[in-house]
Design a protein around this motif. Structure first.
Motif, PDB file in Angstrom:
ATOM      1  N   ASN A  45       0.867  -1.168   0.000  1.00  0.00           N
ATOM      2  CA  ASN A  45       0.000   0.000   0.000  1.00  0.00           C
ATOM      3  C   ASN A  45       0.910   1.225   0.000  1.00  0.00           C
ATOM      4  O   ASN A  45       1.377   1.677   1.045  1.00  0.00           O
ATOM      5  CB  ASN A  45      -0.897  -0.007   1.240  1.00  0.00           C
ATOM      6  N   LEU A  46       1.177   1.750  -1.185  1.00  0.00           N
ATOM      7  CA  LEU A  46       2.202   2.778  -1.336  1.00  0.00           C
ATOM      8  C   LEU A  46       1.613   4.154  -1.039  1.00  0.00           C
ATOM      9  O   LEU A  46       1.058   4.817  -1.915  1.00  0.00           O
ATOM     10  CB  LEU A  46       2.791   2.723  -2.737  1.00  0.00           C
ATOM     11  N   ASN A  47       1.743   4.573   0.202  1.00  0.00           N
ATOM     12  CA  ASN A  47       1.165   5.821   0.651  1.00  0.00           C
ATOM     13  C   ASN A  47       2.146   6.967   0.420  1.00  0.00           C
ATOM     14  O   ASN A  47       2.662   7.576   1.362  1.00  0.00           O
ATOM     15  CB  ASN A  47       0.800   5.722   2.144  1.00  0.00           C
ATOM     16  N   TYR A  48       2.417   7.248  -0.855  1.00  0.00           N
ATOM     17  CA  TYR A  48       3.288   8.371  -1.189  1.00  0.00           C
ATOM     18  C   TYR A  48       2.432   9.634  -1.299  1.00  0.00           C
ATOM     19  O   TYR A  48       1.485   9.684  -2.079  1.00  0.00           O
ATOM     20  CB  TYR A  48       4.020   8.131  -2.505  1.00  0.00           C
ATOM     21  N   MET A  49       2.785  10.645  -0.528  1.00  0.00           N
ATOM     22  CA  MET A  49       1.989  11.862  -0.504  1.00  0.00           C
ATOM     23  C   MET A  49       2.180  12.702  -1.764  1.00  0.00           C
ATOM     24  O   MET A  49       1.273  13.432  -2.172  1.00  0.00           O
ATOM     25  CB  MET A  49       2.372  12.702   0.728  1.00  0.00           C
ATOM     26  N   HIS A  50       3.359  12.609  -2.385  1.00  0.00           N
ATOM     27  CA  HIS A  50       3.711  13.510  -3.474  1.00  0.00           C
ATOM     28  C   HIS A  50       4.875  12.875  -4.244  1.00  0.00           C
ATOM     29  O   HIS A  50       5.630  12.083  -3.662  1.00  0.00           O
ATOM     30  CB  HIS A  50       4.122  14.878  -2.893  1.00  0.00           C
ATOM     31  N   PRO A  51       5.043  13.196  -5.529  1.00  0.00           N
ATOM     32  CA  PRO A  51       6.215  12.686  -6.247  1.00  0.00           C
ATOM     33  C   PRO A  51       7.549  13.040  -5.582  1.00  0.00           C
ATOM     34  O   PRO A  51       8.539  12.321  -5.760  1.00  0.00           O
ATOM     35  CB  PRO A  51       6.094  13.357  -7.622  1.00  0.00           C
ATOM     36  N   ASP A  52       7.578  14.135  -4.805  1.00  0.00           N
ATOM     37  CA  ASP A  52       8.835  14.518  -4.145  1.00  0.00           C
ATOM     38  C   ASP A  52       9.211  13.529  -3.045  1.00  0.00           C
ATOM     39  O   ASP A  52      10.384  13.153  -2.911  1.00  0.00           O
ATOM     40  CB  ASP A  52       8.719  15.926  -3.556  1.00  0.00           C
ATOM     41  N   THR A  53       8.233  13.114  -2.238  1.00  0.00           N
ATOM     42  CA  THR A  53       8.538  12.110  -1.218  1.00  0.00           C
ATOM     43  C   THR A  53       8.795  10.751  -1.858  1.00  0.00           C
ATOM     44  O   THR A  53       9.625   9.971  -1.373  1.00  0.00           O
ATOM     45  CB  THR A  53       7.407  12.001  -0.188  1.00  0.00           C
ATOM     46  N   GLN A  54       8.120  10.470  -2.951  1.00  0.00           N
ATOM     47  CA  GLN A  54       8.326   9.192  -3.631  1.00  0.00           C
ATOM     48  C   GLN A  54       9.738   9.073  -4.189  1.00  0.00           C
ATOM     49  O   GLN A  54      10.294   7.968  -4.257  1.00  0.00           O
ATOM     50  CB  GLN A  54       7.300   9.020  -4.751  1.00  0.00           C
TER      51      GLN A  54
END
Length: 242
Positions: A45-54
């Motif tokens: 469950n990839l809870n990435y808030m934004h491409p920057d955190t990803q």
């Protein structure tokens, strides 16, 4: 001999390593890095808030992340000398997950980064102006189908590097392949990553790097004459929003 990219001017430096073992040198093999099938269904469950955190494999509402690298470590990840280290990145994020570059402590390669972004808000290029040399350093990024960084091309004052990255089916970084040159030498480094510790949010906070490196003279021959294996540890201090 291990390669170290220092944050100031991204200079390439060579230093000896106590746990280095010699091996026969050969050609740089970019196909030796492990991979995964892009068609597999993602298990996490990839809870990435934004491409920057990803970009930095950070789940959840991350407020800040400080990445420290240690060089005097064992093959099991024991840090022998904590003073033999440096803070590689200190990043801050807004509540939405975007880089908070206005934080005075924000530092990534150098201070005051300038961003180019794609239509999907992914960072495509970062540049830093170096006044002493009247030029820009740059990092250029490519991404795979899951939005993870697949390739990084870095240019410094007198060096460059091209790194490709591979991930497991949960988007954990498992290996990288680095071809670079600087200060009269060429390098080919294959790194395997092993997560040693995670926090309650599922973000890794300590991982072991096994580095298989080949080096040679930058004389146009493309030949590697020395080979070694050494180990590093990366730790992350992660702060979250309430």
């Amino acid at each position: 001999m291990k390669k170290i990219i220092l944050p100031l001017f991204a200079a390439l430096m060579l230093c000896s390593c106590g746990n280095t073992t010699s091996k026969s040198a050969g050609e740089c093999d970019s196909d030796s890095v492990a991979s995964f099938e892009e068609t597999e269904e993602c298990e996490a469950n990839l809870n990435y808030m934004h491409p920057d955190t990803q970009m930095f494999e950070l789940f959840g509402m991350v407020k800040s992340m400080t990445l420290t690298k240690y060089y005097d470590v064992s093959s099991e990840g024991e840090i022998k000398d904590k003073s033999n280290s440096f803070v590689e990145k200190k990043l801050f994020f807004t509540r939405s997950g975007e880089f908070d570059i206005y934080n005075k402590d924000f530092e990534w390669r150098l201070t005051n980064p300038q961003f180019d972004r794609s239509s999907e808000l992914k960072v495509s290029k970062v540049t830093w102006y170096v006044e002493d040399f009247d030029m820009n350093l740059s990092d250029t990024y490519e991404y795979n189908s899951r939005g993870m960084v697949s390739k990084l091309e870095s240019e410094g004052v007198e060096n460059f590097s091209t790194i490709t990255f591979k991930y497991d089916n949960n988007t954990n970084l498992i290996s990288s392949h680095d071809e670079s040159a600087g200060e009269g030498s060429i390098f080919c480094t294959d790194i395997t990553y092993t997560i040693l510790e995670k926090d309650a949010q599922g973000n890794w906070t300590k991982r072991l790097l096994k580095c298989d490196e080949k080096t040679g003279d930058d004389d146009g021959s493309g030949k590697y004459t020395e080979s070694s294996t050494y180990y590093e540890v990366e730790t992350r201090e992660i702060e979250y929003y309430e």
